[in-house]
Design a protein around this motif. Structure first.
Motif, short mmCIF file in Angstrom:
data_model
loop_
_atom_site.label_atom_id
_atom_site.label_comp_id
_atom_site.label_asym_id
_atom_site.label_seq_id
_atom_site.Cartn_x
_atom_site.Cartn_y
_atom_site.Cartn_z
N VAL A 276 -51.59 25.63 -70.67
CA VAL A 276 -50.23 25.71 -70.11
C VAL A 276 -50.17 25.05 -68.74
N VAL A 277 -51.15 25.34 -67.88
CA VAL A 277 -51.15 24.78 -66.53
C VAL A 277 -51.24 23.26 -66.58
N LEU A 278 -52.09 22.72 -67.44
CA LEU A 278 -52.21 21.26 -67.53
C LEU A 278 -50.93 20.63 -68.06
N ALA A 279 -50.34 21.22 -69.07
CA ALA A 279 -49.12 20.65 -69.64
C ALA A 279 -48.00 20.62 -68.61
N THR A 280 -47.84 21.69 -67.86
CA THR A 280 -46.75 21.75 -66.88
C THR A 280 -47.06 20.95 -65.62
N PHE A 281 -48.34 20.67 -65.36
CA PHE A 281 -48.73 19.88 -64.19
C PHE A 281 -48.17 18.46 -64.28
N LYS A 288 -44.31 18.00 -54.01
CA LYS A 288 -45.44 18.34 -53.15
C LYS A 288 -45.82 19.82 -53.17
N PRO A 289 -44.89 20.75 -52.90
CA PRO A 289 -45.31 22.17 -52.88
C PRO A 289 -45.85 22.64 -54.23
N LEU A 290 -45.15 22.24 -55.31
CA LEU A 290 -45.60 22.67 -56.64
C LEU A 290 -46.93 22.03 -57.01
N ALA A 291 -47.14 20.78 -56.62
CA ALA A 291 -48.41 20.12 -56.92
C ALA A 291 -49.57 20.87 -56.28
N PHE A 296 -54.23 24.69 -57.19
CA PHE A 296 -54.92 25.97 -57.01
C PHE A 296 -55.06 26.69 -58.36
N LEU A 297 -53.97 26.75 -59.13
CA LEU A 297 -54.01 27.42 -60.42
C LEU A 297 -55.01 26.76 -61.36
N LEU A 298 -55.02 25.42 -61.34
CA LEU A 298 -55.94 24.68 -62.21
C LEU A 298 -57.38 25.01 -61.85
N GLY A 299 -57.71 25.03 -60.55
CA GLY A 299 -59.06 25.38 -60.13
C GLY A 299 -59.44 26.80 -60.50
N ALA A 300 -58.50 27.75 -60.32
CA ALA A 300 -58.79 29.15 -60.62
C ALA A 300 -59.02 29.37 -62.11
N VAL A 301 -58.16 28.79 -62.92
CA VAL A 301 -58.26 29.01 -64.36
C VAL A 301 -59.52 28.37 -64.94
#
Length: 402
Positions: A276-281, A288-291, A296-301
């Motif tokens: 999900v994180v990759l698809a929405t990325f 900028k803020p969302l990126a 962070f989410l990508l690294g954590a997951v």
């Protein structure tokens, strides 16, 4: 904390910095050596393939050698490879140096995982493995951003000289802090390889490979993605890597705790989140803020999956912990190679840098499908356990926790 875990974490810090620092320096390397960014991206794939090949081979060659001596020798090889990279006069020599340094990677983490598990009490092994991998996560918070800054300010070669110095520090730490561990006189390659007859072992390795190929289809090109798509200045890449690395730290800590309780459930949840994180990325990379949040989410997951994936393959390969552990590290890095290659293929085909996230989502989604298959077939393979009258019984035999 046992000092042996600290020594392993220091070695992991050096190796992690070496593996990931190139991603923040692809534009500098490509410009200096007169190659395209996708071609420079093959330095990531070459390193990863070196890990995939070197890990099982070096484990096989050192089965009856003291683990402490093997870890020291691997770090010496690491230092030599990074010195070659720093001195490389052309792209071919740089690729050679990357491959030489990569040969130690899988075997170090494979043997290190076994050493880490051996110095803690039963039931805490996944946490001990996570402690060793904390060196890798801290590398992404401190080592990689610092190396990126150094490489941008003083030339990319300076980053490799710094990594060479970290390797020397790792050699000293292993020599001083890891207790003598004589080789197992009964160690047998036949016994180690026998575990690979189990389908669950191969499913675990395939999950690892596909999950991390999803990450690296995106992360391999994070520097041009953040500068050309998101609009960050090149000097901001260092801080974005810090954000990504902080995700690594959080994910590793939480993943280690969850894996002590339920490795397979943790894998299923995190692989779903990764897809999900990759698809929405693909879309959030344009803001900028969302990126920054998505990095962070990508690294954590993704790094939350490391302890349970490592635990899973060691659990499914009893009696072959060292080779299975090294094979799983090879799987991580084979995924790196596949992901970097697939992402580069998309870019060369005319897609934008943020479209590599779609490629990553497809790959990690395939890993999720395999995880579901592994969970279902593992459950079906368990049978009721007969116990003497008066003793408790369960419908399924509880799997060993690592």
């Amino acid at each position: 904390m046992p000092l042996a875990l600290l020594a392993l974490a220091i070695g992991a810090f050096a190796i992690g910095t070496n593996e990931f620092v190139i991603m923040g320096l692809l534009p500098e390397v490509a410009g200096d050596l007169s190659v395209s960014i996708p071609t420079a991206g093959l330095l990531i794939s070459g390193y990863a393939l070196g890990v995939a090949v070197g890990a099982p081979a070096l484990i096989a060659l050192t089965t009856r050698v003291s683990r402490k001596h093997v870890l020291t020798g691997l770090l010496v090889l690491f230092v030599v490879g990074n010195a070659l990279s720093a001195l490389a006069p052309n792209y071919g020599m740089l690729l050679t140096g990357r491959i030489v340094s990569s040969l130690c990677h899988g075997a170090f983490f494979g043997i290190g995982s076994v050493v880490a598990a051996s110095v803690v009490a039963p039931g805490k092994q996944a946490g001990a493995v996570a402690m060793m991998f904390s060196g890798l996560t801290i590398a992404n918070v401190v080592g990689v951003p610092a190396g990126t800054w150094l490489g941008q300010a003083m030339g990319w070669r300076s980053a490799f000289w710094a990594v060479t110095a970290l390797g020397v520090l790792g050699i000293l730490a292993v020599g001083a802090m890891i207790p003598r561990q004589p080789a197992d006189p009964e160690a047998s390659l036949r016994q180690e390889f026998a575990a690979f007859k189990r389908p669950q072992v191969w499913l675990a390795l395939a999950m690892t490979t596909l999950g991390f190929s999803g990450l690296f289809a995106s992360y391999s090109y994070v520097s041009p993605m953040m500068t050309e798509i998101t609009g960050f200045a090149s000097g901001s890449v260092m801080w974005l890597l810090v954000v990504f690395g902080c995700g690594f730290v959080v994910g590793n800590a939480l993943g280690g705790k969850a894996a002590n309780r339920a490795p397979m459930a943790t894998i299923l949840v995190l692989f779903t989140a990764l897809t999900v994180v990759l698809a929405t990325f693909t879309f959030t990379a344009e803001y900028k803020p969302l990126a920054a949040i998505w990095l962070f989410l990508l690294g954590a997951v993704i790094f939350g999956t490391v302890p349970p994936l490592q635990a899973r393959v060691m659990q499914e390969a009893p009696g072959a912990g060292t080779l299975a552990s090294a094979a799983n590290i090879a799987g991580f890095n084979l995924g790196n190679a596949i992901g970097a290659w697939a992402g580069g293929l998309a870019i060369s085909g005319g897609f934008a840098y943020n479209d590599t996230n779609w490629v990553g989502a497809l790959l990690s989604g395939s890993g999720l499908v395999l995880a579901v298959v592994a969970a279902l077939t593992s459950r079906r393979g368990k049978h009721p356990v007969a116990v003497p009258e008066g003793e408790s019984s369960t419908a399924d035999a509880a799997p060993a926790r690592v």
